[in-house]
Design an enzyme around this catalytic site. Sequence first.
Site, PDB file in Angstrom:
ATOM      1  N   PRO A  11       0.802  -1.201  -0.251  1.00  0.00           N
ATOM      2  CA  PRO A  11       0.097   0.123   0.184  1.00  0.00           C
ATOM      3  C   PRO A  11       0.419   1.451  -0.299  1.00  0.00           C
ATOM      4  O   PRO A  11       1.802   1.393   0.618  1.00  0.00           O
ATOM      5  CB  PRO A  11      -1.005  -0.309   0.910  1.00  0.00           C
ATOM      6  CG  PRO A  11      -0.398  -1.185   2.466  1.00  0.00           C
ATOM      7  CD  PRO A  11       0.470  -2.140   1.487  1.00  0.00           C
ATOM      8  N   ASN A  12       0.783   2.234  -0.778  1.00  0.00           N
ATOM      9  CA  ASN A  12       0.639   3.589  -0.985  1.00  0.00           C
ATOM     10  C   ASN A  12       1.717   3.846  -1.887  1.00  0.00           C
ATOM     11  O   ASN A  12       2.334   4.974  -1.948  1.00  0.00           O
ATOM     12  CB  ASN A  12       1.210   4.326   0.665  1.00  0.00           C
ATOM     13  CG  ASN A  12      -0.046   3.940   1.567  1.00  0.00           C
ATOM     14  OD1 ASN A  12      -1.400   5.145   0.555  1.00  0.00           O
ATOM     15  ND2 ASN A  12      -0.243   3.693   2.728  1.00  0.00           N
ATOM     16  N   ARG A  19       5.155  11.154  -2.324  1.00  0.00           N
ATOM     17  CA  ARG A  19       4.959  10.551  -1.011  1.00  0.00           C
ATOM     18  C   ARG A  19       6.627  10.983  -0.289  1.00  0.00           C
ATOM     19  O   ARG A  19       7.055  10.478  -0.458  1.00  0.00           O
ATOM     20  CB  ARG A  19       4.419   9.082  -1.107  1.00  0.00           C
ATOM     21  CG  ARG A  19       4.020   8.580  -0.077  1.00  0.00           C
ATOM     22  CD  ARG A  19       4.487   7.110  -0.071  1.00  0.00           C
ATOM     23  NE  ARG A  19       3.932   6.390   1.543  1.00  0.00           N
ATOM     24  CZ  ARG A  19       4.305   5.128   2.208  1.00  0.00           C
ATOM     25  NH1 ARG A  19       4.740   3.982   0.954  1.00  0.00           N
ATOM     26  NH2 ARG A  19       4.053   4.603   3.022  1.00  0.00           N
ATOM     27  N   TYR A  24      11.753   9.175   1.887  1.00  0.00           N
ATOM     28  CA  TYR A  24      11.891   7.530   0.381  1.00  0.00           C
ATOM     29  C   TYR A  24      11.855   8.747  -1.035  1.00  0.00           C
ATOM     30  O   TYR A  24      12.277   7.839  -2.042  1.00  0.00           O
ATOM     31  CB  TYR A  24       9.725   7.054   0.089  1.00  0.00           C
ATOM     32  CG  TYR A  24       8.967   6.664   0.965  1.00  0.00           C
ATOM     33  CD1 TYR A  24       9.451   5.478   1.649  1.00  0.00           C
ATOM     34  CD2 TYR A  24       8.006   7.251   2.113  1.00  0.00           C
ATOM     35  CE1 TYR A  24       9.010   4.734   2.928  1.00  0.00           C
ATOM     36  CE2 TYR A  24       7.155   6.351   2.970  1.00  0.00           C
ATOM     37  CZ  TYR A  24       7.384   5.632   2.960  1.00  0.00           C
ATOM     38  OH  TYR A  24       7.190   4.863   4.779  1.00  0.00           O
ATOM     39  N   ASN A  76       8.103  -5.582  -0.783  1.00  0.00           N
ATOM     40  CA  ASN A  76       7.806  -4.534  -0.077  1.00  0.00           C
ATOM     41  C   ASN A  76       6.713  -4.624   0.361  1.00  0.00           C
ATOM     42  O   ASN A  76       5.222  -3.941  -0.237  1.00  0.00           O
ATOM     43  CB  ASN A  76       8.360  -3.337  -0.819  1.00  0.00           C
ATOM     44  CG  ASN A  76       8.944  -1.987   0.037  1.00  0.00           C
ATOM     45  OD1 ASN A  76       7.715  -2.028   1.319  1.00  0.00           O
ATOM     46  ND2 ASN A  76       8.665  -0.980  -0.370  1.00  0.00           N
ATOM     47  N   ALA A  79       3.660  -0.568   4.875  1.00  0.00           N
ATOM     48  CA  ALA A  79       2.685  -1.259   6.287  1.00  0.00           C
ATOM     49  C   ALA A  79       2.134  -2.858   6.523  1.00  0.00           C
ATOM     50  O   ALA A  79       2.600  -2.764   7.568  1.00  0.00           O
ATOM     51  CB  ALA A  79       1.560   0.263   6.570  1.00  0.00           C
ATOM     52  N   GLU A 100      12.530  -9.848   1.188  1.00  0.00           N
ATOM     53  CA  GLU A 100      11.646  -8.307   2.094  1.00  0.00           C
ATOM     54  C   GLU A 100      12.963  -7.297   1.736  1.00  0.00           C
ATOM     55  O   GLU A 100      13.415  -7.427   1.696  1.00  0.00           O
ATOM     56  CB  GLU A 100      11.850  -7.971   3.285  1.00  0.00           C
ATOM     57  CG  GLU A 100      11.040  -7.863   4.265  1.00  0.00           C
ATOM     58  CD  GLU A 100      11.435  -7.518   6.135  1.00  0.00           C
ATOM     59  OE1 GLU A 100      12.201  -8.158   6.512  1.00  0.00           O
ATOM     60  OE2 GLU A 100      10.916  -6.705   6.550  1.00  0.00           O
ATOM     61  N   HIS A 102      12.609  -2.510   1.899  1.00  0.00           N
ATOM     62  CA  HIS A 102      12.518  -1.570   2.459  1.00  0.00           C
ATOM     63  C   HIS A 102      12.981  -0.042   1.871  1.00  0.00           C
ATOM     64  O   HIS A 102      14.008  -0.716   1.819  1.00  0.00           O
ATOM     65  CB  HIS A 102      12.407  -1.446   3.234  1.00  0.00           C
ATOM     66  CG  HIS A 102      11.265  -2.123   4.278  1.00  0.00           C
ATOM     67  ND1 HIS A 102      10.011  -2.839   3.478  1.00  0.00           N
ATOM     68  CD2 HIS A 102      11.415  -3.733   4.800  1.00  0.00           C
ATOM     69  CE1 HIS A 102       9.217  -3.215   4.811  1.00  0.00           C
ATOM     70  NE2 HIS A 102      10.064  -4.184   5.202  1.00  0.00           N
ATOM     71  N   ARG A 109      13.121   3.962  12.324  1.00  0.00           N
ATOM     72  CA  ARG A 109      12.213   4.653  12.291  1.00  0.00           C
ATOM     73  C   ARG A 109      10.983   4.543  13.435  1.00  0.00           C
ATOM     74  O   ARG A 109      11.459   4.037  14.538  1.00  0.00           O
ATOM     75  CB  ARG A 109      11.278   4.730  11.506  1.00  0.00           C
ATOM     76  CG  ARG A 109      11.859   5.121   9.827  1.00  0.00           C
ATOM     77  CD  ARG A 109      11.523   5.159   8.814  1.00  0.00           C
ATOM     78  NE  ARG A 109      10.524   5.432   8.989  1.00  0.00           N
ATOM     79  CZ  ARG A 109       9.298   5.525   7.793  1.00  0.00           C
ATOM     80  NH1 ARG A 109       9.472   4.563   6.046  1.00  0.00           N
ATOM     81  NH2 ARG A 109       8.408   6.508   7.500  1.00  0.00           N
TER      82      ARG A 109
HETATM   83  C1  DQA Z   1       8.061   1.243   3.372  1.00  0.00           C
HETATM   84  C2  DQA Z   1       8.419   0.765   5.029  1.00  0.00           C
HETATM   85  C3  DQA Z   1       7.444   1.225   5.879  1.00  0.00           C
HETATM   86  O1  DQA Z   1       7.578   0.953   7.531  1.00  0.00           O
HETATM   87  C4  DQA Z   1       6.223   2.340   5.240  1.00  0.00           C
HETATM   88  O2  DQA Z   1       5.204   1.607   6.046  1.00  0.00           O
HETATM   89  C5  DQA Z   1       5.764   2.072   3.747  1.00  0.00           C
HETATM   90  C6  DQA Z   1       6.996   2.083   2.726  1.00  0.00           C
HETATM   91  C7  DQA Z   1       9.320   1.119   2.618  1.00  0.00           C
HETATM   92  O3  DQA Z   1       9.691   0.403   1.149  1.00  0.00           O
HETATM   93  O4  DQA Z   1      10.836   2.061   3.881  1.00  0.00           O
HETATM   94  O5  DQA Z   1       4.701   2.433   3.304  1.00  0.00           O
HETATM   95  O6  DQA Z   1       8.241  -0.239   2.985  1.00  0.00           O
END
Ligand code: DQA
Length: 144
Positions: A11-12, A19, A24, A76, A79, A100, A102, A109
Amino acid sequence: MSSTVFILNGPNLNLLGTREPEIYGSTTLAEIEAQCLELADVLGFEIVFRQSNHEGDLVDWLHEAQAAGAKAVLVNAAAYTHTSIALLDAAKAIAVPVIEIHLSDPRTREDFRHVSYIGEACVDTVQGMGPGSYTEGLKRASRL
Ligand code: DQA
């Protein structure tokens, strides 16, 4: 062995580029996909690159990676990393190795980002390298 790598985004992440750029960066998801495709060409991988804001889609795509005999999945989970037992179970349920990914480093964080459910089922984690986390993840997939 299959040379297909699934790259799944939660998501997002469709909003990357605008964003929270201070966290990011300004690279869009389409640009990350292009970088992955370029490296995949060199590594001899086919790429399936997807994004969804819906948890169940990500579960279905992990199952699909297994059915397709994928070499690896880069995920990825955004959240959902910090909330989703369903994604943890899906990653455990498949034989395909999951890495995984990110962009940021969640360990540096907020406290609620320090827990990764899906990470428990992953063979590796790449974080904190911006878009480079994806390309580094692909390189690690090539060594599996
Ligand atoms: C994320 C880190 C997560 O904590 C966050 O909710 C994201 C992006 C990252 O790529 O840094 O949406 O996965």
